[in-house]
Design a protein around this motif. Structure first.
Motif, PDB file in Angstrom:
ATOM      1  N   HIS A 162     -11.111  -1.400  -0.542  1.00 12.16           N
ATOM      2  CA  HIS A 162      -9.986  -1.460  -1.574  1.00 12.16           C
ATOM      3  C   HIS A 162     -10.138   0.031  -2.033  1.00 12.16           C
ATOM      4  CE1 HIS A 162      -9.460  -5.713  -2.496  1.00 12.16           C
ATOM      5  NE2 HIS A 162     -10.726  -5.778  -1.769  1.00 12.16           N
ATOM      6  N   ARG A 186      -7.958   1.936  -9.005  1.00  7.88           N
ATOM      7  CA  ARG A 186      -7.483   1.773  -7.643  1.00  7.88           C
ATOM      8  C   ARG A 186      -7.579   2.918  -6.717  1.00  7.88           C
ATOM      9  NH1 ARG A 186      -1.980   0.308  -6.376  1.00  7.88           N
ATOM     10  NH2 ARG A 186      -2.126  -0.707  -4.284  1.00  7.88           N
ATOM     11  N   GLY A 229      -4.765  -8.590   1.304  1.00  6.29           N
ATOM     12  CA  GLY A 229      -3.685  -9.371   2.080  1.00  6.29           C
ATOM     13  C   GLY A 229      -3.126  -8.491   3.358  1.00  6.29           C
ATOM     14  N   SER A 230      -3.864  -7.398   3.589  1.00  3.10           N
ATOM     15  CA  SER A 230      -3.640  -6.787   4.736  1.00  3.10           C
ATOM     16  C   SER A 230      -4.898  -5.991   5.531  1.00  3.10           C
ATOM     17  CB  SER A 230      -2.236  -5.807   4.851  1.00  3.10           C
ATOM     18  OG  SER A 230      -2.650  -4.473   4.129  1.00  3.10           O
ATOM     19  N   HIS A 268       3.307  -9.177  -6.646  1.00  5.92           N
ATOM     20  CA  HIS A 268       3.850  -8.531  -5.767  1.00  5.92           C
ATOM     21  C   HIS A 268       5.463  -8.596  -5.880  1.00  5.92           C
ATOM     22  CE1 HIS A 268      -0.135  -8.390  -3.303  1.00  5.92           C
ATOM     23  NE2 HIS A 268       0.005  -7.526  -4.398  1.00  5.92           N
ATOM     24  N   CYS A 287       2.005  -2.494   4.391  1.00  5.06           N
ATOM     25  CA  CYS A 287       1.366  -3.781   3.903  1.00  5.06           C
ATOM     26  C   CYS A 287       2.489  -4.779   3.859  1.00  5.06           C
ATOM     27  CB  CYS A 287       0.923  -3.253   2.520  1.00  5.06           C
ATOM     28  SG  CYS A 287       0.303  -5.122   1.917  1.00  5.06           S
TER      29      CYS A 287
HETATM   30 FE1  CFM Z   1      -1.530  -4.544   0.439  1.00  6.80          FE
HETATM   31 FE2  CFM Z   1      -2.714  -2.863  -0.762  1.00  6.80          FE
HETATM   32 FE3  CFM Z   1      -3.883  -4.950   0.821  1.00  6.80          FE
HETATM   33 FE4  CFM Z   1      -2.342  -5.349  -1.551  1.00  6.80          FE
HETATM   34 FE5  CFM Z   1      -4.450  -5.082  -3.274  1.00  6.80          FE
HETATM   35 FE6  CFM Z   1      -5.201  -2.603  -2.226  1.00  6.80          FE
HETATM   36 FE7  CFM Z   1      -6.012  -4.539  -0.860  1.00  6.80          FE
HETATM   37 MO1  CFM Z   1      -6.907  -3.896  -3.429  1.00  6.80          MO
HETATM   38  S1  CFM Z   1      -1.101  -3.887  -1.559  1.00  6.80           S
HETATM   39  S2  CFM Z   1      -2.378  -6.259   0.162  1.00  6.80           S
HETATM   40  S3  CFM Z   1      -2.787  -6.389  -3.666  1.00  6.80           S
HETATM   41  S4  CFM Z   1      -2.802  -2.905   1.247  1.00  6.80           S
HETATM   42  S5  CFM Z   1      -5.225  -3.592  -4.246  1.00  6.80           S
HETATM   43  S6  CFM Z   1      -3.739  -1.228  -1.678  1.00  6.80           S
HETATM   44  S7  CFM Z   1      -6.881  -2.721  -1.441  1.00  6.80           S
HETATM   45  S8  CFM Z   1      -6.545  -5.880  -2.547  1.00  6.80           S
HETATM   46  S9  CFM Z   1      -5.665  -5.423   1.310  1.00  6.80           S
END
Ligand code: CFM
Ligand code: HCA
Length: 530
Positions: free
Chosen positions: A479, A85, A343-344, A183, A260
C-alpha cells in the motif's frame, strides 16, 4: 492447497466455514473459478479491510490537491487518514495544495445529540475564508448517517452562499461492506458534480486520461515522464498528482486508460456512455507490463511516429531494467511470495515478482469484486445483493452535443482487427495452477498460510506487517511501499528489484524468534461465579 483449505475452515463454526469456503479457490482454469467476493466480513473476524469513508475520502478524492476535503465527523476519522497513504503531489508555483492539511468538523457529543449541520456550515465558511478554494467536498463518517445530518442540502445551501463548487458524499463507513463502496460513491459524486463542467480547448494532438493511478510513492511521476517523452498529453489523472480542476475538462480526452480497475471502472464506463471515450486496462507495474501498455496506447492512436518513439523508449529502458534484473534474479529466483492487498495490487505486483523468478503461491484482494479475480466477462452473472443495491447506480445518457462519434467509430474499427477494449481479465488467469486464491483473508488464515507455505516474503499492509515479521518472514507493504517507491514503470521496476534483493537475499530473518514461542504473553485464569 485442498488440505490447507480444510485446515483453515476447521476452526470456524459450521455456517462461517460454509461462507469462507466459497472465498477460497484453488486456481485451476479447468475447474470453476467462481469466488465469493464483495460480501460482508463475518463479525468477530479480524479482517484486513477498511471502511467506505476510507475508499471515498482517502483513496479516490484524497490525492487531489486543489479541493478542500472536509470530513464531517469525529476527529479520529481525519487523523488516521492524514497523509498515511503516501500519495504525492507536485503543485505548480502559486497553485493551491491542501493535501498536507486535515480538515474536520471535529464532531462532539453535543453535535451527535443536537445535530451537526450548523457546525458543518460554519466549518465550510471558515475553510472558505482561510483558503479560498474553488471546491469543497464533504465526507460523511458513520455518526453523520446515524443522526441523519443532510450533507447534501448543506452543500447546496453553501454552494449558493459562497458561489464555489461544494458537494457532499454519503460515504459513511458502514455504507458498504468495504472501501469498495466508497470508490463507487466517489466516482458517482465526481461524475455528477465535476466532470464536464468545463469545455477547455485542446492542448495536444493526443489527449489521454489515466484512471486509477494515485501516485503512491511517486508512481505517477514515472508514468507522466514516459507520456511526456512519447508525446501524449495527459489531461487528467484520477487522482494522483492531480486536481479537481482537471476532472472538470477530462471529458476532452481521446482515451481513458484504467490502471486500478476496482476503484475507478465506474468513471471509465460513465465517460464512455456519456462522451463516447473508449477505455482499456493498462498496467504500469512491471517492466513487461509497462512496455505492453505503452504499445497498446501507441497502437490506439496509430501514429507511426509515436509507435517508433515507444519502441525507442522501451529498447532504451529495457537495457537498464534487464541489467538490474539479471544481477538480482540469481539471488532471489525460486523464492515464494504471497500478497494480500486491496483491489488491484495483489494482481499487478505478481508481474514484478515474475520478472525476478519469484513465485506467487497464494494471493487475494481485500475488497475486490469477482470481475477483478475472474475477469469482466462474469459481470452479468454477479448476484446483486442488498449491500450493493444500497449504493446508487447512476443512470447516464449520451451527451448529444459532446459525444465523440469519431472515437466510437475508431473503437469499432480497432475491435474488428482484434484490439480489445474494456478488457480486464482479472487476477486468476495470470496465476499458476493450484495457487490458493483467498478473498478478504483474515488474521487467523494469514498465520496458517505462513505456517503452511513458509513464504520468503509476504506483501500486505501496516496491520499485518509486524505480526508477520515476528514469524521471521519479511513483509513488504504494497500500500504505502513502506518508505520506498516509486515502483511503477521502468524506473520503478528497478527500484523494486533492488528492494527485493535487500529483503530476500539475506539471512537476517532467520534470526527472528517470536517471543511467544518461549514465554506466554498474557497469563490469567477465568473464574465463573456459580
Ligand atoms: Fe486501487 Fe489503490 Fe488498490 Fe485501491 Fe486501497 Fe491503495 Fe490498495 Mo491501499 S485504489 S484497489 S482502495 S490500487 S489504498 S492506491 S494500496 S488498498 S491495492
Ligand atoms: C485504506 C488505505 C490503505 C491502508 C493501507 C494499510 C492504504 O484502505 O484505507 O492497511 O496499510 O493504502 O493506505 O489501503
Amino acid at each position: 492447497p485442498a488440505e490447507l483449505k480444510e485446515e483453515l475452515l476447521k476452526k470456524y463454526p459450521r455456517k462461517v466455514a460454509k461462507k469462507r469456503a466459497k472465498s477460497m479457490v484453488t486456481n485451476n482454469p479447468a475447474e470453476s473459478k467462481e469466488i465469493l467476493a464483495n460480501v460482508r466480513t463475518v463479525p468477530g473476524i479480524i479482517t484486513q479491510r477498511g471502511c467506505t469513508y476510507a475508499g471515498c475520502k482517502g483513496v479516490v478524492l484524497g490525492p487531489t490537491r486543489d479541493i478542500i476535503n472536509l470530513v464531517h465527523g469525529p476527529i479520529g476519522c481525519s487523523f488516521y487518514a492524514w497523509l498515511t497513504r503516501r500519495n504525492q503531489t507536485r503543485a505548480m508555483e502559486g497553485d493551491p495544495n491542501f493535501i498536507t492539511y486535515a480538515f474536520s468538523t471535529d464532531m462532539q457529543d453535543e453535535n451527535i445529540v443536537f445535530g451537526g449541520e450548523k457546525k458543518l456550515k460554519e466549518a465550510i465558511r471558515e475553510a472558505f475564508e482561510n483558503f479560498h478554494p474553488t471546491s469543497i467536498g464533504i465526507f460523511s463518517t458513520c455518526p453523520v448517517g446515524l443522526i441523519g445530518d443532510d450533507v447534501h442540502s448543506v452543500a447546496r445551501d453553501m454552494k449558493a452562499e459562497l458561489g464555489i463548487n461544494i458537494f457532499g458524499f454519503s460515504c459513511e463507513g458502514y455504507r458498504g461492506v468495504s472501501q469498495s463502496a466508497g470508490h463507487h460513491i466517489a466516482n458517482n459524486g465526481i461524475f455528477k458534480h465535476v466532470v464536464g463542467n468545463e469545455d477547455r480547448e485542446r492542448t495536444g494532438k493526443y489527449q489521454v486520461n489515466l484512471l486509477g493511478e494515485y501516485n503512491i510513492g511517486g508512481d505517477a511521476f514515472e508514468i507522466e515522464a514516459l507520456f511526456e517523452e512519447i508525446g501524449v498529453t495527459l489531461i487528467s489523472t484520477y487522482s494522483g498528482n492531480s486536481t479537481v480542476e482537471s476532472f472538470a475538462y477530462s471529458h476532452t480526452a481521446d482515451l481513458n486508460m484504467v490502471m486500478c480497475h476496482r476503484s475507478i471502472n465506474y468513471i471509465a464506463e460513465m465517460m464512455e456512455e456519456k462522451y463516447g471515450i473508449p477505455w482499456f486496462k493498462v498496467n504500469f507495474i512491471g517492466a513487461e507490463s509497462t512496455a505492453k501498455s505503452l504499445r497498446k496506447m501507441a497502437e490506439y492512436f496509430g501514429d507511426s511516429e509515436m509507435i517508433a518513439k515507444v519502441e525507442e523508449v522501451i529498447a532504451r529502458e529495457m537495457l537498464k531494467v534487464k541489467a538490474v534484473a539479471e544481477a538480482v534474479k540469481p539471488k532471489v529466483e525460486g523464492k515464494l511470495a504471497m500478497m494480500f492487498v486491496g483491489g488491484s495490487r495483489a494482481h499487478h505486483y505478481q508481474d514484478l515478482f515474475r520478472e525476478l523468478g519469484v513465485k506467487t503461491v497464494s494471493a487475494g484482494y481485500e475488497f475486490a469484486h469477482r470481475d477483478d479475480y475472474e475477469g469482466r466477462e462474469v459481470i452479468p452473472s454477479i448476484k446483486i445483493d442488498a449491500d450493493t443495491r444500497n449504493i446508487e447506480d447512476l443512470v447516464v445518457t449520451k451527451d448529444d452535443t459532446r459525444y465523440r462519434e469519431d472515437l466510437a467509430e475508431k473503437k469499432a474499427k480497432l475491435e474488428e482487427s482484434g484490439y480489445e477494449f474494456k478488457d480486464y481479465k482479472g487476477m486468476m488467469p495470470d496465476m499458476q495452477k493450484n495457487a490458493l486464491v483467498i478473498d478478504d483473508v483474515n488474521h487467523w488464515e494469514t498465520e496458517k498460510l505462513i505456517e503452511f507455505y513458509k513464504p520468503d516474503i509476504f506483501c500486505a499492509g501496516i496491520k499485518e506487517k509486524y505480526v508477520v515479521q515476528k514469524y521471521g518472514v519479511p513483509l513488504k507493504q504494497l500500500h504505502s511501499y513502506d518508505y520506498g517507491g516509486p515502483y511503477a514503470a521502468f524506473g520503478g521496476a528497478i527500484n523494486f528489484y533492488k528492494e527485493m534483493e535487500r529483503m530476500l537475499a539475506t539471512d537476517v530473518w532467520k534470526l527472528v524468534d517470536a517471543p511467544w514461542k518461549h514465554e506466554p504473553e498474557i497469563v490469567g485464569c477465568v473464574t465463573v461465579d456459580a
